[in-house]
Design a protein around this motif. Sequence first.
Motif, PDB file in Angstrom:
ATOM      1  N   LEU A  82       0.830  -1.205   0.000  1.00  0.00           N
ATOM      2  CA  LEU A  82       0.000   0.000   0.000  1.00  0.00           C
ATOM      3  C   LEU A  82       0.867   1.258   0.000  1.00  0.00           C
ATOM      4  O   LEU A  82       0.563   2.229  -0.706  1.00  0.00           O
ATOM      5  N   ARG A  83       1.945   1.238   0.778  1.00  0.00           N
ATOM      6  CA  ARG A  83       2.826   2.409   0.823  1.00  0.00           C
ATOM      7  C   ARG A  83       3.479   2.668  -0.522  1.00  0.00           C
ATOM      8  O   ARG A  83       3.472   3.798  -1.034  1.00  0.00           O
ATOM      9  N   GLU A  84       4.040   1.626  -1.114  1.00  0.00           N
ATOM     10  CA  GLU A  84       4.748   1.802  -2.383  1.00  0.00           C
ATOM     11  C   GLU A  84       3.802   2.046  -3.547  1.00  0.00           C
ATOM     12  O   GLU A  84       4.162   2.720  -4.513  1.00  0.00           O
ATOM     13  N   SER A  85       2.581   1.518  -3.477  1.00  0.00           N
ATOM     14  CA  SER A  85       1.622   1.738  -4.560  1.00  0.00           C
ATOM     15  C   SER A  85       1.230   3.205  -4.656  1.00  0.00           C
ATOM     16  O   SER A  85       0.983   3.718  -5.755  1.00  0.00           O
ATOM     17  N   LEU A  86       1.186   3.904  -3.513  1.00  0.00           N
ATOM     18  CA  LEU A  86       0.865   5.333  -3.543  1.00  0.00           C
ATOM     19  C   LEU A  86       1.923   6.108  -4.330  1.00  0.00           C
ATOM     20  O   LEU A  86       1.604   6.974  -5.149  1.00  0.00           O
ATOM     21  N   GLY A 106      11.831   0.656  -4.926  1.00  0.00           N
ATOM     22  CA  GLY A 106      10.889   0.415  -3.839  1.00  0.00           C
ATOM     23  C   GLY A 106       9.567  -0.153  -4.314  1.00  0.00           C
ATOM     24  O   GLY A 106       9.029  -1.095  -3.716  1.00  0.00           O
ATOM     25  N   SER A 107       9.038   0.396  -5.396  1.00  0.00           N
ATOM     26  CA  SER A 107       7.722  -0.040  -5.887  1.00  0.00           C
ATOM     27  C   SER A 107       7.765  -1.480  -6.380  1.00  0.00           C
ATOM     28  O   SER A 107       6.888  -2.287  -6.060  1.00  0.00           O
ATOM     29  N   TYR A 108       8.774  -1.816  -7.168  1.00  0.00           N
ATOM     30  CA  TYR A 108       8.863  -3.174  -7.690  1.00  0.00           C
ATOM     31  C   TYR A 108       9.150  -4.193  -6.589  1.00  0.00           C
ATOM     32  O   TYR A 108       8.643  -5.317  -6.616  1.00  0.00           O
ATOM     33  N   ALA A 109       9.982  -3.811  -5.608  1.00  0.00           N
ATOM     34  CA  ALA A 109      10.327  -4.741  -4.532  1.00  0.00           C
ATOM     35  C   ALA A 109       9.120  -5.099  -3.670  1.00  0.00           C
ATOM     36  O   ALA A 109       9.105  -6.150  -3.026  1.00  0.00           O
ATOM     37  N   ALA A 110       8.090  -4.242  -3.673  1.00  0.00           N
ATOM     38  CA  ALA A 110       6.890  -4.496  -2.858  1.00  0.00           C
ATOM     39  C   ALA A 110       5.982  -5.543  -3.476  1.00  0.00           C
ATOM     40  O   ALA A 110       5.132  -6.112  -2.787  1.00  0.00           O
TER      41      ALA A 110
END
Length: 492
Positions: free
Chosen positions: A156-160, A231-235
């Motif tokens: 949720l954090r990285e998707s924002l 960060g986004s891909y690692a999530a």
Amino acid sequence: MNNLVFLPVLLPLLTGIILIFFSKSIPLQRTVSALSFLLGIFLSVYLVSQVYSNGILTLDVSNWKAPFGITIVADMLAALLVLTTNIIALCVLLYSFTSIGIEREKFYYYSFFNFLIVGVNGAFLTGDVFNLFVFFEVMLMSSYVLLVLGGTKVQLRESLKYILVNVISSALFVIAVAMLYSIVGTLNMADISKRVAEVGQPGQLTVIAILFLIVFGLKGAIFPLFYWLPGSYAAAPTPVLALFGALLTKVGIYSIFRTYTLIFYHDSEFTHQFLGVLSLVTIIIGVIGAVAYWDLKKIVIYNIVTAVGVIAYGISCLNEAAVMGSVFYLIHDMIIKAALFLLIGIMAKIAGTYNLREFSGLIHKYPYVGWAFFIAALSLGGIPPLSGFVGKLLIIQGAFEAKDYWGAGIILMSSLLVLYSIMKIFINGVWGKPQEYKGSPIGIKSMLIPSAILVAISVLFGIGIEFLYPYISAATDTLIDPAIYIEAVLKE
């Protein structure tokens, strides 16, 4: 026959819509999706053969002739990328059966998986710059859902951040398209190319070219616009990460390929040199990140950034050797990145962690996983005769032809560091003293099969270079000589 051009877009679209009505029947969703992508591979192979035999295929939607209507165009580059996309999608799909989890599968995972492929294939095949934006949005909206499925805190954090960056990028895309239309008065890419030579406004067009580079650089993760990617891909869960890492950034790079060879050729001394500088810095940042991290995901993710820089540098040289090398390397990188992400997913499942410092000796209990990763690592590093070698060699040759010795040197040095970064995983995690692992071995064999298929394809891609060369050469000819594309689309 030209109706064949749209089938790689139509097939996953219909599949995704049908699967919405069977969201509770997971076995049916799996079977229908797998059969759909298998059929997609056969259709893509046939499309490649038809383009090779008959030249560029076009489809004027609703019989409105180009440049007045929407045109779907399959040249050799687009056809090869569509085939590669379908192969990767099928392998990632098979991997998902064991790894993605029943809870995600119930929430329309397979529908949005198919919709993502609609956007990717559509972006490769469209001949209209506004519809390139449309297919980008289809791809991005599907990726938002796939990224957030599961609802963990980190997702949720990285998707924002991911959504915010792409919303800004999409707004800039619309602005860039509007500015381009105000000057040339058309949205058909072949017609734009023709009119750019006639309008005589190089200053405005150069600004628009840089604006398009910002848009595609955000989506393709070129320096300094890559900051959102690690960060986004690692999530994301492993299958989604493999899909994103193999395909999404490559759509951005393909768009640079298409626009910077077909449309923005009027001021190449500035625009392409600027792209070249950014690509070299991207390579440097990528290898620094890959060497510095001990997290499996981050190491391979930063190698995405490095590969993006290498491919973009080949485009910037704008000579036949470099462009051909970029085409080779683009297809290679799509396949090998998907394979590596799937393999590190298996390793993390066994070890119970992505931290490379916390496990070792996997090859003793899981030799097939270890050796598959070793071959994939050598391919990523560009060791002959594997698939990464030829593309990088041609790009370096193109750099020497362009008398850019610094660029050639940076790419050569990056190859050593890329090999070091990925062999670090093999030496520390795969090799070494065996130990007890915190994870679970359940489903490893099922997950290894699609991973091994991609590694085998990568090996065949390198060994079978003589067979593939005419196809890559045909793709390069269209990029180097835009007149081939323009004549095929506008029927001149």
